[in-house]
Motif scaffolding. Structure first.
Motif, PDB file in Angstrom:
ATOM      1  N   VAL A  15      98.806 162.330  -4.957  1.00 26.45           N
ATOM      2  CA  VAL A  15      99.143 161.181  -3.993  1.00 26.45           C
ATOM      3  C   VAL A  15      98.422 161.731  -2.643  1.00 26.45           C
ATOM      4  N   ARG A  16      97.769 160.813  -1.820  1.00 31.69           N
ATOM      5  CA  ARG A  16      96.932 161.264  -0.671  1.00 31.69           C
ATOM      6  C   ARG A  16      97.224 160.389   0.461  1.00 31.69           C
ATOM      7  N   GLY A  17      97.485 160.965   1.499  1.00 28.85           N
ATOM      8  CA  GLY A  17      97.742 160.321   2.727  1.00 28.85           C
ATOM      9  C   GLY A  17      98.651 158.763   2.676  1.00 28.85           C
ATOM     10  N   LEU A  18      99.659 158.990   1.975  1.00 26.49           N
ATOM     11  CA  LEU A  18     100.577 157.671   1.724  1.00 26.49           C
ATOM     12  C   LEU A  18     101.358 157.411   2.690  1.00 26.49           C
ATOM     13  N   HIS A  19     101.128 156.343   3.202  1.00 24.39           N
ATOM     14  CA  HIS A  19     102.347 155.634   4.310  1.00 24.39           C
ATOM     15  C   HIS A  19     102.880 154.318   3.598  1.00 24.39           C
ATOM     16  N   LYS A  20     104.138 154.219   4.069  1.00 22.75           N
ATOM     17  CA  LYS A  20     104.954 152.846   3.650  1.00 22.75           C
ATOM     18  C   LYS A  20     105.634 152.465   4.707  1.00 22.75           C
ATOM     19  N   HIS A  21     105.519 151.346   5.132  1.00 24.66           N
ATOM     20  CA  HIS A  21     106.343 150.498   6.091  1.00 24.66           C
ATOM     21  C   HIS A  21     106.944 149.162   5.482  1.00 24.66           C
ATOM     22  N   PHE A  22     107.888 148.915   6.121  1.00 18.51           N
ATOM     23  CA  PHE A  22     108.569 147.268   5.664  1.00 18.51           C
ATOM     24  C   PHE A  22     108.928 146.840   6.940  1.00 18.51           C
ATOM     25  N   ALA A  23     108.661 145.538   7.072  1.00 20.14           N
ATOM     26  CA  ALA A  23     109.091 144.759   8.078  1.00 20.14           C
ATOM     27  C   ALA A  23     110.513 144.662   8.366  1.00 20.14           C
ATOM     28  N   SER A  24     110.848 144.994   9.708  1.00 16.30           N
ATOM     29  CA  SER A  24     112.107 144.739  10.165  1.00 16.30           C
ATOM     30  C   SER A  24     112.658 143.670  10.377  1.00 16.30           C
ATOM     31  N   PRO A  25     113.877 143.231  10.519  1.00 19.52           N
ATOM     32  CA  PRO A  25     114.511 142.252  10.868  1.00 19.52           C
ATOM     33  C   PRO A  25     114.057 141.555  12.067  1.00 19.52           C
ATOM     34  N   ASP A  26     113.641 142.398  13.078  1.00 18.32           N
ATOM     35  CA  ASP A  26     113.239 141.768  14.184  1.00 18.32           C
ATOM     36  C   ASP A  26     111.769 141.410  14.388  1.00 18.32           C
ATOM     37  N   GLY A  27     111.261 141.633  13.293  1.00 18.02           N
ATOM     38  CA  GLY A  27     109.785 141.390  13.168  1.00 18.02           C
ATOM     39  C   GLY A  27     108.891 142.675  13.462  1.00 18.02           C
ATOM     40  N   GLY A  28     109.581 143.545  13.833  1.00 14.60           N
ATOM     41  CA  GLY A  28     108.611 144.952  13.930  1.00 14.60           C
ATOM     42  C   GLY A  28     108.346 145.387  12.400  1.00 14.60           C
ATOM     43  N   VAL A  29     108.041 146.796  12.737  1.00 21.50           N
ATOM     44  CA  VAL A  29     107.546 147.734  11.245  1.00 21.50           C
ATOM     45  C   VAL A  29     108.647 148.728  11.238  1.00 21.50           C
ATOM     46  N   LEU A  30     109.204 148.789   9.960  1.00 23.65           N
ATOM     47  CA  LEU A  30     109.959 150.113   9.877  1.00 23.65           C
ATOM     48  C   LEU A  30     109.416 150.923   9.019  1.00 23.65           C
ATOM     49  N   PRO A  31     108.935 152.382   9.539  1.00 22.97           N
ATOM     50  CA  PRO A  31     108.148 153.200   8.815  1.00 22.97           C
ATOM     51  C   PRO A  31     109.087 153.832   7.743  1.00 22.97           C
TER      52      PRO A  31
END
Length: 455
Positions: A15-31
């Motif tokens: 695994v290299r440089g893995l990032h994961k984020h999900f959309a938050s309820p307010d339209g932002g980004v949840l890392p």
């Protein structure tokens, strides 16, 4: 037979440089995960250890190919993982068995998905069932099995497809302590068995002791977002004994990395250790003991044991642990075949609920050295925490492991009722009640100020 890690230099998962984020309820980004670099080598067992919310399970699902990274890459033997990873199989906390299928049918599911012919599928499934000790249960349904047996079905289903890497998401957390311990040992034996098709594993766990027992390396994840903060190597031969100094030291190191504070070992108590010298505690429930004392009080404070046993619908032998508990706490005495309530016991029997707790705490501290010493060690620890195995190790010096386990269970039950300490069953840690811990800190600060004034 003692064995060490059979890991090679061949990378199976990268695994290299893995990032994961999900959309938050307010339209932002949840890392959730950030900048994860990880290599799992052939023949090693790696544990991902971290608090809830550190992204351990999310990382495992990326390696399984069930989630796509927001950035970065996952490779299996040099090939990018862009869908379900063909070299892995998953073992889940919830067993994930199909309740309408038999044990054999559940084990065959993965083979069926691989297109294995029915006859070969049946033979391999039966061999897998035999391998995990469930021979004779091929036609049983999940509802007929205990939790440990259901997880054995999960082992068989995962291993029968001969994955390169076994991915495990807290596979023992739904089991009782003894069953979980047995399955951990059996899993280690299966993975390290000569000729085993599956020798590499990645384990998600919240249990420090589980990580030290199973893994060759422990990766500790931080939170918000999840990052790999520390790597600990576990250079201990298998099978591993948690009562050895090396095991304890690694457990304390991992705890410090995970929490930022040192889980101090309990201080020694010289040559006379009350944990070893105390008389065995009877296996008695507090509620049943209370009922016994109330019955005794209602009969004028004295009754012969056969009559008491008959009134309570007990066999005399079954009544004896409660009688021994009453004697241990100085609530009653046996005289000439009669059980007689003491003044202290009468006071307890007649008290209200909250007063009973205070009276019980006083009786325990005065008459049960085991519980009094556990409380003393908690106060002396500085952190207000005491790992269960520190107590059982010293108990085992004077009695069997089974007897020590029973002693500790009774002590924990009585101590919790008396509000002398709390207990975290998941991490198997004794805790000083918050108000007592705070009082101890205040006392320590006051002593420090006084010393400063004197200087």
């Amino acid at each position: 037979m003692h064995t060490t890690s059979a890991a090679t230099d061949t990378a199976v998962i990268t695994v290299r440089g893995l990032h994961k984020h999900f959309a938050s309820p307010d339209g932002g980004v949840l890392p959730v995960l950030q900048d994860i670099d990880l290599t799992v080598r052939e023949g090693e067992i790696v544990a991902l250890l971290g608090k809830s919310g550190s992204g351990k399970s999310t990382l495992l699902r990326h390696i399984a190919g069930l989630l796509a990274p927001s950035a970065g890459t996952v490779h299996y033997r040099g090939r990018p993982v862009n869908g379900p990873n063909p070299g892995t199989a998953m073992l889940f906390q919830s067993f994930a068995l199909m309740p309408w299928l038999t044990v054999q049918q559940n084990v065959e599911l993965g083979l069926q998905a691989q297109g294995v012919e029915p006859l070969a599928r049946r033979e391999r499934a039966l061999a897998g069932i035999d391998m995990v000790g469930l021979d004779g249960f091929e036609n049983a349904y999940p509802k007929e099995l205990s939790g440990g047996m259901r997880q054995r079905v999960g082992f068989a289903r995962a291993l029968v497809v001969e994955p390169d890497v076994l991915l495990m998401d807290e596979p023992f957390s739904a089991l009782d302590v003894l069953t979980a311990q047995t399955l951990r040992n059996e899993l280690t034996e299966l993975l390290t068995r000569p000729g085993s098709a599956t020798r590499t594993a990645l384990l998600v766990t919240h249990s420090i002791e589980e990580a030290v027992q199973l893994a060759d390396r422990i990766l500790i994840l931080g939170t918000d977002p999840g990052t790999i903060e520390v790597e600990l190597r576990v250079d201990l031969p298998r099978p591993r004994n948690r009562r050895t100094r090396g095991f304890e030291a690694l457990t304390e190191d991992a705890y410090e990395c995970l929490t930022g504070e040192r889980a101090e070992l309990p201080p020694t108590l010289g040559t006379h250790d009350p944990l070893r010298a105390a008389a065995p505690l009877p296996h008695a429930d507090v509620e049943q003991l209370t009922g016994l004392l109330e019955e005794l009080d209602s009969r004028g404070g004295s009754v012969d044991l056969p009559s008491l046993a008959d009134a309570l619908n007990y066999a005399v032998d079954d009544l004896m642990p409660l009688v021994e508990a009453a004697e241990t706490l100085a609530y009653a005495r046996i005289r000439a075949g009669e059980l007689r309530l003491t003044t202290t016991g009468s006071g307890f029997a007649c008290a209200d609920i909250l007063t009973r707790k205070r009276l019980f705490a006083a009786a325990v501290l005065a008459n049960v050295p085991l519980i009094a010493t556990m409380r003393t060690l908690l106060i002396a620890s500085g952190s207000g925490r005491l790992r269960e195995h520190h107590v059982t190790e010293r108990l085992c010096a004077s009695s069997s492991e089974r007897a020590s386990r029973q002693q500790l269970n009774t002590a924990i039950t009585w101590g919790r009722y008396a509000e002398l300490f709390e207990y975290d069953a998941r991490d198997r840690v004794l805790l000083l009640p918050r108000e007592d811990h705070a009082a101890g800190h205040e006392a320590g600060r006051a002593a420090g100020h006084a010393a400063g004034d004197e200087r």
